[in-house]
Design an enzyme around this catalytic site. Structure first.
Site, PDB file in Angstrom:
ATOM      1  N   GLU A 415     -87.728 -40.469  19.048  1.00  0.00           N
ATOM      2  CA  GLU A 415     -86.785 -39.218  19.176  1.00  0.00           C
ATOM      3  C   GLU A 415     -86.889 -38.686  20.463  1.00  0.00           C
ATOM      4  OE1 GLU A 415     -87.441 -36.575  15.687  1.00  0.00           O
ATOM      5  OE2 GLU A 415     -86.844 -38.376  14.278  1.00  0.00           O
ATOM      6  N   GLU A 492     -87.965 -44.500  11.200  1.00  0.00           N
ATOM      7  CA  GLU A 492     -88.855 -43.514  10.404  1.00  0.00           C
ATOM      8  C   GLU A 492     -87.876 -42.936   9.324  1.00  0.00           C
ATOM      9  OE1 GLU A 492     -90.936 -40.571  13.290  1.00  0.00           O
ATOM     10  OE2 GLU A 492     -90.206 -39.018  11.963  1.00  0.00           O
TER      11      GLU A 492
END
Ligand code: GAL
Length: 819
Positions: A415, A492
């Protein structure tokens, strides 16, 4: 002297001379520690007489105390400040004239190291190992040396609990001037068939002398059963004060593959000989396997494998970040029992032990380097080091780890904020990708992207081989359509939250409960999250998806989402819901006790028939009111009975729950979950029993009884016999039970522990994410009826007598043998 004797003597002399000097000394024992500023403590004569004596690995922050002044986001523990370690030692005999290196497998963080008062080096990233050549700084001939290490972890430097201290193993390595470099072998298997495997071994040999040297390098390959499978050697010259790479290629016949079911491991023994004398022997473990990624999925040895994966942070709950091989092993065993076959080492290089265990246990690994590049997530994060250190850290991670057969991808980041940049982000991704390829072109690169479609539009996702998708299952098909050549997986997923054994009715939405616990109906998560079922659904719709890595397998210290938000009055601290201080994301709690979600994944990821029922059946005061009851099973159907009376059968995937799964997102995909069976049951105390059917036959049952008053403490241990090595652990589960042995599901009795004999009680916990009770104590309150004691073996073999008692309850005792 007779001829035979002379021959024998020569042989003996030759054998002695041929022994390589190379020695790795475990350097963990007897360090001195001071957890505060100690101006000038690098000096050789600094007075450290009052310092604490301890052995490494050590995490000072886990000792506590919990305090609101520390960031709950990082566990609410004293993980920042200045920590000093000093160790007095004598240089090992015979080391003069050799190369002596000190190796740290991980120190949290910004390690500065001095030897005998002289600065030898620095390493900021706490998750990477490093070594320094200290031959010149050392004193020989039995004089005292001192190594001093300063660590300065900062507040606001992590989004989770990083730990603090020299928390991984430390070594003193003594080598001849000509030796194999650190992480010096790189073993690959360019072609593998059932008949033979090609073995390529690139070994870096260092020559720290002022002369050109000629050496012979030999590799012997031993099969998993210890037999010599192949060997090869060559002779080569190495320039003075430089290193060279030997590339040798040979075949191993009938290779025994490394696979999930049969994690076969080979050993390479590399010998360096100079002038007829062995100067170094270096062992490397590796596996023979093939991996491929296609738009049809991931293939291991030609067979499709879906990632039934979990993201794991590095801490081991009440033990903190300090490395214990057994703690990692237990963690992985619990994950395997859930059906897990893959680990993502979110978001940093893991311990060496974790990777060795994954090799041994047949678990696939995504090895991840960073949570952040240049653009900060927290102000004092790795972003401050990235520019100077990223290349070194990433390459070192791959050098360290590239012989592990378990590793199937390198992740350059999670991220990363640069995803949002129109320009620039992709260039950094390209650069990091190139670093990976330079050190290991045999594995694909990946990253976890959460900003869909930005990283695709700005060309960043295209820089890695496989673009991981964080929390975007509804976009899998779109990505597949737009980028048909791109293998896709959920890097994820879910981020569902729950507290073990806690059920609130009616089921609340996100963050509404004063208890600072989260209901365990497995429906609640932060705004970007969703229950596991959603991911299952989209995987069924998109069979080409390579699988998922759930957030998370285990609870971890810090990040107590949905609690613990930013408290604006405290300058960037995340303490709004103190004492909420550890995560609720785990399928398993911080003790390693399964939550309900563990069984939901097990029902999707395992074949062996299983069944699980929730909630508990102690609802005094709710008589006649409706209690939603869920059953997780991998069988076809199940029938529920209340006090012997059938409440009907439910068929999996067909009979949707009567309780609507309300908080699923991604409309119009709102659906009742076909992955759970449910009933609305008017409460009546007594027995709740479920019977599972496969092919129409009842094959399994599970019964829950309303528990009476707490009557006794009941102990069980994960292993009755452990190693007397000063590091092995026994995990003791403590249950509060009624007189019939039923778990009292809401019991919070205080339990006191006593230990005698060959061990030490080193940590206690109960899985409650919102308590400030210390992890290092001889007592613990139960949480949802359970708590945990962790016992460490001493170095002397013997018996450990462990006793648990609680006021008004019958106590229990257990014996652990150490050998
Ligand atoms: C993700 C992040 C993880 C963790 C998780 C919690 O966005 O990558 O590190 O913070 O959210 O849901």
């Amino acid at each position: 002297m007779n001829q035979g004797f002379l021959k024998l003597l020569l042989l003996f002399l030759f054998a002695v001379c041929s022994t390589a000097y190379a020695q790795d000394h475990n350097f963990n024992q007897s360090w001195l520690f001071l957890n505060e500023g100690a101006e000038g403590a690098e000096a050789i004569n600094f007075d450290d007489s009052g310092w604490r004596n301890l052995d490494l690995p050590h995490d000072w922050a886990i000792e506590g105390p919990f305090d609101e002044k520390y960031n709950a986001r990082c566990g609410g523990l004293p993980f920042y400040g200045t920590g000093w370690y000093r160790k007095h030692f004598k240089t090992p005999e015979g080391a003069e004239g050799k190369i002596v290196r000190i190796e740290f497998e991980g120190a949290m963080y910004d390690a500065h190291v001095w030897v005998n008062g002289e600065f030898v080096g620095r390493r900021p990233y706490g998750y990477i190992g490093f070594e320094f050549d200290i031959s010149k700084q050392l004193k020989y001939n039995g004089d005292d040396n001192v190594v001093a290490v300063r660590l300065t972890p900062q507040n606001l430097s992590s989004r989770w609990y990083p730990g603090a201290g020299i928390y991984r193993n430390t070594w003193l390595k003594v080598d001849e001037p000509v030796h194999v470099a650190q992480w010096g072998t790189y073993i690959t298997t360019p072609t593998v068939t059932d008949e033979k495997a090609a073995i390529q071994n690139e070994t870096t040999i260092q020559n720290k002398t002022n002369q050109v040297v000629t050496v012979e390098i030999k590799h012997e390959y031993f099969s998993p059963d210890g037999k010599l499978a192949a060997n090869i050697s060559e002779s080569l010259d190495i320039e003075a004060n430089s290193s060279t790479v030997s590339g040798l290629f040979c075949y191993i016949d009938k290779p025994q593959r490394w696979d999930l079911e049969t994690p076969n491991l080979y050993e390479a023994v590399t010998t360096i000989t100079q002038n007829g004398k062995v100067v170094d022997t270096y062992k490397s473990r590796f596996g023979i396997r093939t991996i491929s990624y296609t738009t049809e999925g991931f293939f291991l040895n030609g067979k499709p494998v879906k990632f039934k994966g979990v993201c794991l942070h590095h801490d081991n709950g009440a033990l903190g970040a300090a490395v214990y091989r057994r703690a990692d092993e237990r963690k992985l065993q619990i994950m395997k029992a859930m059906g897990v076959n893959a680990i993502r080492t979110s978001h940093n290089p893991p311990s060496k032990e974790l990777l060795e265990l994954c090799d041994e246990m047949g678990i696939i690994v995504q090895d991840e380097a960073f949570d952040v590049w240049k653009l900060a997530k927290v102000e004092n994060g790795y972003n401050v080091f990235f520019e100077e250190w990223a290349e070194r850290d990433l390459k070192d991670m791959i050098r360290r780890d590239r012989n592990h057969p378990s590793i199937v991808m390198w992740s350059i980041g999670n991220e990363i904020i640069e995803q949002k940049l129109k320009q620039g982000g992709w260039r950094m991704a390209k650069m990091l990708n190139e670093y990976c390829k330079e050190i290991d072109p045999t594995r694909p690169t990946t990253a976890g992207f959460n900003n869909y479609p930005n990283p695709y539009d700005n060309n960043m996702a295209q820089q890695v081989d496989i673009a991981g998708m964080n929390y975007k299952p509804s976009k899998y098909s779109e990505v597949h359509e737009n980028y048909p050549q791109l293998p896709v997986y959920g890097s994820e997923t879910s981020s569902c939250t729950s507290s073990r054994g806690v059920y609130h009715l009616p089921i609340e939405k996100y963050k509404t409960h004063e208890s600072k616990q989260v209901s365990s109906y497995d429906l609640i998560g932060p705004p970007w999250a969703y229950p596991p079922d959603i991911e299952f659904h989209f995987h069924e719709k998109n069979p080409h998806i390579m699988g998922e890595f759930i957030w998370t397998g285990f609870d971890y210290l810090g990040e107590p989402t949905p609690y613990g938000g930013k408290d604006n009055s405290t300058n960037g601290m995340w303490n709004a819901d103190w004492p909420a201080r550890s995560s609720y994301f785990g399928a398993v709690d911080l003790c390693g006790f399964p939550k309900d979600r563990f069984y939901l994944y097990q029902s999707q990821w395992t074949e062996e028939p299983m069944i699980h029922l929730l909630p508990h059946w102690n609802w005094k005061g709710m008589e006649g009111k409706t209690i939603p009851v869920y059953c997780y099973t991998n069988c076809d159907e199940a029938e529920l009975f209340l006090n012997g009376k059938s409440l009907g059968k439910r068929v999996k995937g067909k009979d949707f729950t009567t309780l609507k799964v309300k908080f699923l997102r991604y409309e119009p995909e709102m659906f009742d979950s076909p992955y759970r069976l449910s009933w609305e049951v008017p409460y009546q105390e007594g027995s709740l029993k479920v019977l599972a059917y496969k092919n129409g036959k009842a094959i399994l049952e599970k019964e829950m009884n309303t528990a009476g008053k707490p009557a006794k403490v009941s102990l069980s241990v994960d292993r009755e016999e452990i190693d007397a090595d000063g590091r092995d652990l026994a995990y003791i589960t403590v249950r509060i039970e009624d007189k019939n042995g039923n778990l009292c599901p809401m019991a919070n009795n205080l339990v006191n522990f006593e230990l005698e004999g060959a061990g030490e009680l080193i940590a206690v916990d109960n899985g409650n994410a919102a308590t400030t009770e210390p992890f290092q104590a001889s007592y613990r309150k139960a949480f949802s009826g359970m708590c945990l004691a962790i016992v460490k073996a001493s170095k002397t073999a013997g018996k450990i007598n462990f006793k648990a008692s609680s006021k008004h309850l019958k106590s229990d005792e257990i014996i652990i043998q150490t050998k």
